[in-house]
Design a protein around this motif. Structure first.
Motif, PDB file in Angstrom:
ATOM      1  N   LYS A 124     -64.623  32.903 -23.539  1.00 34.36           N
ATOM      2  CA  LYS A 124     -63.244  32.460 -23.701  1.00 34.36           C
ATOM      3  C   LYS A 124     -62.422  32.861 -22.480  1.00 34.36           C
ATOM      4  O   LYS A 124     -61.603  32.082 -21.968  1.00 34.36           O
ATOM      5  N   GLN A 125     -62.658  34.091 -22.010  1.00 34.59           N
ATOM      6  CA  GLN A 125     -61.926  34.570 -20.839  1.00 34.59           C
ATOM      7  C   GLN A 125     -62.342  33.798 -19.590  1.00 34.59           C
ATOM      8  O   GLN A 125     -61.493  33.432 -18.757  1.00 34.59           O
ATOM      9  N   LEU A 126     -63.658  33.542 -19.469  1.00 31.36           N
ATOM     10  CA  LEU A 126     -64.139  32.764 -18.325  1.00 31.36           C
ATOM     11  C   LEU A 126     -63.553  31.356 -18.348  1.00 31.36           C
ATOM     12  O   LEU A 126     -63.189  30.816 -17.293  1.00 31.36           O
ATOM     13  N   GLN A 127     -63.476  30.773 -19.561  1.00 30.22           N
ATOM     14  CA  GLN A 127     -62.895  29.443 -19.698  1.00 30.22           C
ATOM     15  C   GLN A 127     -61.427  29.459 -19.282  1.00 30.22           C
ATOM     16  O   GLN A 127     -60.961  28.550 -18.578  1.00 30.22           O
ATOM     17  N   ALA A 128     -60.704  30.499 -19.731  1.00 31.30           N
ATOM     18  CA  ALA A 128     -59.282  30.612 -19.384  1.00 31.30           C
ATOM     19  C   ALA A 128     -59.108  30.800 -17.874  1.00 31.30           C
ATOM     20  O   ALA A 128     -58.218  30.191 -17.259  1.00 31.30           O
ATOM     21  N   ASP A 129     -59.988  31.625 -17.284  1.00 30.59           N
ATOM     22  CA  ASP A 129     -59.919  31.846 -15.838  1.00 30.59           C
ATOM     23  C   ASP A 129     -60.224  30.555 -15.083  1.00 30.59           C
ATOM     24  O   ASP A 129     -59.578  30.250 -14.071  1.00 30.59           O
ATOM     25  N   ALA A 130     -61.238  29.814 -15.583  1.00 31.80           N
ATOM     26  CA  ALA A 130     -61.607  28.547 -14.934  1.00 31.80           C
ATOM     27  C   ALA A 130     -60.461  27.546 -15.024  1.00 31.80           C
ATOM     28  O   ALA A 130     -60.151  26.846 -14.049  1.00 31.80           O
ATOM     29  N   GLU A 131     -59.818  27.491 -16.200  1.00 31.67           N
ATOM     30  CA  GLU A 131     -58.699  26.568 -16.375  1.00 31.67           C
ATOM     31  C   GLU A 131     -57.542  26.934 -15.448  1.00 31.67           C
ATOM     32  O   GLU A 131     -56.914  26.053 -14.849  1.00 31.67           O
ATOM     33  N   THR A 132     -57.286  28.244 -15.334  1.00 30.61           N
ATOM     34  CA  THR A 132     -56.211  28.696 -14.448  1.00 30.61           C
ATOM     35  C   THR A 132     -56.528  28.362 -12.997  1.00 30.61           C
ATOM     36  O   THR A 132     -55.667  27.870 -12.248  1.00 30.61           O
ATOM     37  N   GLU A 133     -57.793  28.624 -12.631  1.00 26.56           N
ATOM     38  CA  GLU A 133     -58.206  28.355 -11.243  1.00 26.56           C
ATOM     39  C   GLU A 133     -58.158  26.865 -10.930  1.00 26.56           C
ATOM     40  O   GLU A 133     -57.669  26.454  -9.875  1.00 26.56           O
ATOM     41  N   GLN A 134     -58.654  26.047 -11.871  1.00 26.26           N
ATOM     42  CA  GLN A 134     -58.676  24.611 -11.638  1.00 26.26           C
ATOM     43  C   GLN A 134     -57.266  24.011 -11.659  1.00 26.26           C
ATOM     44  O   GLN A 134     -56.990  23.033 -10.950  1.00 26.26           O
ATOM     45  N   ALA A 135     -56.391  24.607 -12.477  1.00 23.93           N
ATOM     46  CA  ALA A 135     -55.018  24.094 -12.566  1.00 23.93           C
ATOM     47  C   ALA A 135     -54.278  24.238 -11.238  1.00 23.93           C
ATOM     48  O   ALA A 135     -53.328  23.487 -10.960  1.00 23.93           O
ATOM     49  N   ARG A 136     -54.722  25.192 -10.430  1.00 25.05           N
ATOM     50  CA  ARG A 136     -54.080  25.386  -9.119  1.00 25.05           C
ATOM     51  C   ARG A 136     -54.432  24.249  -8.155  1.00 25.05           C
ATOM     52  O   ARG A 136     -53.743  24.046  -7.160  1.00 25.05           O
ATOM     53  N   LEU A 137     -55.531  23.540  -8.439  1.00 22.89           N
ATOM     54  CA  LEU A 137     -55.948  22.446  -7.556  1.00 22.89           C
ATOM     55  C   LEU A 137     -55.204  21.179  -7.971  1.00 22.89           C
ATOM     56  O   LEU A 137     -55.614  20.459  -8.881  1.00 22.89           O
ATOM     57  N   THR A 138     -54.100  20.942  -7.331  1.00 25.55           N
ATOM     58  CA  THR A 138     -53.268  19.787  -7.686  1.00 25.55           C
ATOM     59  C   THR A 138     -53.329  18.676  -6.631  1.00 25.55           C
ATOM     60  O   THR A 138     -53.147  17.501  -6.960  1.00 25.55           O
ATOM     61  N   LYS A 139     -53.601  19.048  -5.395  1.00 32.36           N
ATOM     62  CA  LYS A 139     -53.636  18.054  -4.329  1.00 32.36           C
ATOM     63  C   LYS A 139     -54.980  17.336  -4.320  1.00 32.36           C
ATOM     64  O   LYS A 139     -56.017  17.916  -4.633  1.00 32.36           O
ATOM     65  N   SER A 240     -67.173   1.049  -5.733  1.00 34.83           N
ATOM     66  CA  SER A 240     -67.175   2.259  -6.549  1.00 34.83           C
ATOM     67  C   SER A 240     -66.056   3.198  -6.106  1.00 34.83           C
ATOM     68  O   SER A 240     -65.598   3.152  -4.959  1.00 34.83           O
ATOM     69  N   ILE A 241     -65.641   4.044  -7.022  1.00 28.86           N
ATOM     70  CA  ILE A 241     -64.715   5.140  -6.695  1.00 28.86           C
ATOM     71  C   ILE A 241     -65.534   6.416  -6.801  1.00 28.86           C
ATOM     72  O   ILE A 241     -65.830   6.899  -7.890  1.00 28.86           O
ATOM     73  N   THR A 242     -65.932   6.946  -5.660  1.00 31.55           N
ATOM     74  CA  THR A 242     -66.883   8.052  -5.631  1.00 31.55           C
ATOM     75  C   THR A 242     -66.167   9.389  -5.476  1.00 31.55           C
ATOM     76  O   THR A 242     -65.113   9.494  -4.846  1.00 31.55           O
ATOM     77  N   ILE A 243     -66.809  10.413  -6.042  1.00 31.59           N
ATOM     78  CA  ILE A 243     -66.286  11.785  -5.967  1.00 31.59           C
ATOM     79  C   ILE A 243     -67.461  12.743  -5.863  1.00 31.59           C
ATOM     80  O   ILE A 243     -68.589  12.402  -6.229  1.00 31.59           O
ATOM     81  N   ALA A 244     -67.168  13.957  -5.405  1.00 26.63           N
ATOM     82  CA  ALA A 244     -68.183  15.002  -5.374  1.00 26.63           C
ATOM     83  C   ALA A 244     -68.174  15.753  -6.706  1.00 26.63           C
ATOM     84  O   ALA A 244     -67.309  15.555  -7.554  1.00 26.63           O
ATOM     85  N   ALA A 245     -69.143  16.659  -6.868  1.00 31.10           N
ATOM     86  CA  ALA A 245     -69.297  17.376  -8.137  1.00 31.10           C
ATOM     87  C   ALA A 245     -68.069  18.227  -8.459  1.00 31.10           C
ATOM     88  O   ALA A 245     -67.684  18.345  -9.628  1.00 31.10           O
ATOM     89  N   ASP A 246     -67.451  18.838  -7.435  1.00 29.11           N
ATOM     90  CA  ASP A 246     -66.303  19.710  -7.711  1.00 29.11           C
ATOM     91  C   ASP A 246     -65.100  18.912  -8.214  1.00 29.11           C
ATOM     92  O   ASP A 246     -64.346  19.372  -9.076  1.00 29.11           O
ATOM     93  N   THR A 247     -64.916  17.706  -7.688  1.00 26.16           N
ATOM     94  CA  THR A 247     -63.827  16.856  -8.177  1.00 26.16           C
ATOM     95  C   THR A 247     -64.115  16.389  -9.596  1.00 26.16           C
ATOM     96  O   THR A 247     -63.204  16.332 -10.447  1.00 26.16           O
ATOM     97  N   CYS A 248     -65.359  16.077  -9.875  1.00 26.09           N
ATOM     98  CA  CYS A 248     -65.765  15.700 -11.230  1.00 26.09           C
ATOM     99  C   CYS A 248     -65.486  16.853 -12.198  1.00 26.09           C
ATOM    100  O   CYS A 248     -64.973  16.643 -13.309  1.00 26.09           O
ATOM    101  N   TYR A 249     -65.812  18.060 -11.773  1.00 20.01           N
ATOM    102  CA  TYR A 249     -65.567  19.253 -12.593  1.00 20.01           C
ATOM    103  C   TYR A 249     -64.081  19.453 -12.824  1.00 20.01           C
ATOM    104  O   TYR A 249     -63.646  19.747 -13.943  1.00 20.01           O
ATOM    105  N   ARG A 250     -63.285  19.280 -11.769  1.00 23.29           N
ATOM    106  CA  ARG A 250     -61.828  19.446 -11.895  1.00 23.29           C
ATOM    107  C   ARG A 250     -61.250  18.407 -12.858  1.00 23.29           C
ATOM    108  O   ARG A 250     -60.364  18.738 -13.671  1.00 23.29           O
ATOM    109  N   TYR A 251     -61.772  17.200 -12.826  1.00 26.19           N
ATOM    110  CA  TYR A 251     -61.258  16.145 -13.707  1.00 26.19           C
ATOM    111  C   TYR A 251     -61.510  16.487 -15.179  1.00 26.19           C
ATOM    112  O   TYR A 251     -60.726  16.099 -16.048  1.00 26.19           O
TER     113      TYR A 251
END
Length: 283
Positions: A124-139, A240-251
């Motif tokens: 749960k904490q890792l999920q919360a940390d991941a959400e917080t970290e990913q939420a910072r990626l806005t650009k 196609s609209i292509t993305i890398a794995a990290d963008t897929c994860y962020r989405y």
């Protein structure tokens, strides 16, 4: 500590088993002692156990001192009482072994429950940390390459790709209020709210699904990793609209997701291996 507890339960079971076998052994010895008494024998080897037998018989005699004669042989029920006492003791040790098993299983269940609870809290904490970290990626950045469709590539059709690119850019500017930069033979768009990327994807899919004489290779990368965006864009997956794995994860962390993603495959780009995904429209 866990291994020590398991060894402790094994030790308890071993002790109970030993005591149970000891009780069975003394039942046998006491039976022989009784036979010696009935036959008026003199078995010297059994005298080694006399102190224990006499003590047990003294206790059983207080419980049942009744005796009777058959064919001139005196039967003292204290011997039978002593055998019953030892049998009961052996039975108790057997049941205590079940208790030890129950206590060990209870310990294991409690340990598993605590482990799962701890794992749940950590996840749960890792999920919360991941959400917080990913939420910072806005650009996020988009590179678009275009080329004429095969049906429009003949000179007699007189299709001007520069005019088509201008129409494309005008359409994107109108819909997103974002102007492009000419970049590496294509067009670079910069956006700053990844949570609303679905609005941008709506525009991009309209381009891909249009009847325009050009086709589009659209690549998206979250964050400021322009180098990775260039690698994806250089693969030029038109249509196609292509993305890398990290963008897929962020989405996957977006609260609202209108589109799905799918893996296209692994691609070698110079010395790197790229895991390429794409956005897909829901059918």
């Amino acid at each position: 500590m866990h291994k020590l507890m398991l060894k402790f339960f094994d030790f308890i079971r071993s002790c109970l088993y030993f005591l149970r076998m000891l009780a069975v052994f003394f039942i046998l010895i006491l039976t022989l002692y009784w036979i010696e008494n009935l036959t008026h024998g003199n078995w010297e080897w059994i005298n080694f156990f006399s102190p224990f037998n006499d003590l047990l018989l003294a206790i059983s005699d207080r419980i049942c001192s009744y005796s009777f004669e058959i064919f001139g042989i005196t039967f003292e029920l204290k011997y039978l009482t002593a055998v019953i006492i030892l049998t009961i003791i052996s039975y108790i040790f057997k049941k205590l072994n079940y208790v030890a098993d129950f206590l060990e299983n209870t310990y294991l269940r409690i340990r598993m429950f605590l482990h799962k609870t701890e794992e749940f809290v950590v996840n749960k904490q890792l999920q919360a940390d991941a959400e917080t970290e990913q939420a910072r990626l806005t650009k996020y950045n988009i590179i678009i390459y275009t080329e004429l469709k095969r049906n429009f590539s003949k000179e007699k059709l007189n299709v001007n790709i520069d005019e088509q690119n201008k129409l494309m850019n005008d359409f994107i500017i109108e819909k997103t209020n974002t102007k492009p930069l000419n970049y590496r033979g294509g067009f670079l768009y910069q956006f700053y709210d990844f949570e609303k990327i679905d609005d941008t994807l709506d525009v991009m899919f309209k381009l891909i699904n249009s009847d325009a004489p050009i086709r589009y290779s659209i690549s998206i990368q979250v964050g400021n990793n322009i180098e990775q965006l260039e690698k994806i864009a250089d693969l030029k997956h038109y249509g196609s609209i292509t993305i890398a794995a990290d963008t897929c994860y962020r989405y996957s962390f977006n609260k609202k997701r209108k589109y799905t993603t799918a893996q296209i495959g692994l691609f070698q780009y110079k010395d790197d291996t790229l895991e390429l995904h794409e956005f897909k429209q829901n059918l």
